[in-house]
Scaffold this active site. Structure first.
Site, PDB file in Angstrom:
ATOM      1  N   CYS A 173     -32.091 -57.329  26.469  1.00  0.00           N
ATOM      2  CA  CYS A 173     -31.628 -56.818  25.180  1.00  0.00           C
ATOM      3  C   CYS A 173     -32.296 -55.477  24.873  1.00  0.00           C
ATOM      4  O   CYS A 173     -31.675 -54.594  24.282  1.00  0.00           O
ATOM      5  CB  CYS A 173     -31.926 -57.820  24.073  1.00  0.00           C
TER       6      CYS A 173
ATOM      7  N   CYS B 283     -23.696 -60.607  27.989  1.00  0.00           N
ATOM      8  CA  CYS B 283     -23.502 -61.339  26.736  1.00  0.00           C
ATOM      9  C   CYS B 283     -22.393 -60.742  25.888  1.00  0.00           C
ATOM     10  O   CYS B 283     -21.995 -61.339  24.897  1.00  0.00           O
ATOM     11  CB  CYS B 283     -24.797 -61.333  25.934  1.00  0.00           C
TER      12      CYS B 283
HETATM   13 FE1  FES Z   1     -26.930 -59.808  24.236  1.00  0.00          FE
HETATM   14 FE2  FES Z   1     -29.435 -59.855  23.556  1.00  0.00          FE
HETATM   15  S1  FES Z   1     -28.217 -61.514  24.187  1.00  0.00           S
HETATM   16  S2  FES Z   1     -28.214 -58.115  23.924  1.00  0.00           S
END
Ligand code: FES
Length: 147
Positions: free
Chosen positions: A102, A33
């Site tokens: 995460c 992400c």
């Molecule tokens: Fe990137 Fe949670 S979506 S750390």
């Protein structure tokens, strides 16, 4: 979808900030992400006397950093290294499965900082055995808890 604890730590995160004269700094990025987490530590006699973080990331990453820093403050380096992302997620009353990665960021930020500390002082810690610092090519890295 999110527990009250996640929402509460996201809205009111603990230990946000930097420590100017930190004894150890850990930084990790999530290749999936692009989120980044940085943690700063003050360590005395192998005890974490202070810890702060900056997370440029999603709500779950912020809640995970907040909870993780709360869990390791006042603990020894060995205890902090034993903290798993699962324990962080459990302390938050769970994260949705797609958000478990995460919490991995929080575990890795702690390990990265303890590795920094170990290198600065030429120390070895049981919890760092086999630890490889992030190379930036982490697609091959097995986070174990990913979706
Ligand atoms: Fe990137 Fe949670 S979506 S750390």
């Amino acid at each position: 979808m999110y527990s009250e604890k996640v929402m509460e730590h996201f809205t009111n995160p603990r230990n946000v900030g930097e420590i100017a004269d930190a004894d150890a700094i850990g930084q990790v990025g999530n290749p999936k992400c692009g989120d980044i987490m940085k943690m700063y530590f003050k360590i005395e006699n192998d005890v974490i006397v202070d810890v702060k973080f900056k997370t440029f990331g999603c709500g779950s990453a912020i809640a995970s950093s907040s909870m993780a820093t709360e869990l390791i403050k006042g603990k020894t380096i060995d205890e902090a290294l034993a903290l798993s992302n699962r324990a962080v997620a459990d302390a938050l009353d769970g994260l949705p499965p797609v958000k478990m990665h995460c919490s991995v960021l929080a575990e890795e930020a702690i390990k990265s900082a303890m590795f920094d500390f170990a290198q600065r002082h030429q120390r070895e810690f049981e919890g760092l055995k086999g630890y490889q610092p992030p190379t930036g090519d982490e697609d091959h890295h097995d986070h174990g808890e990913e979706e």
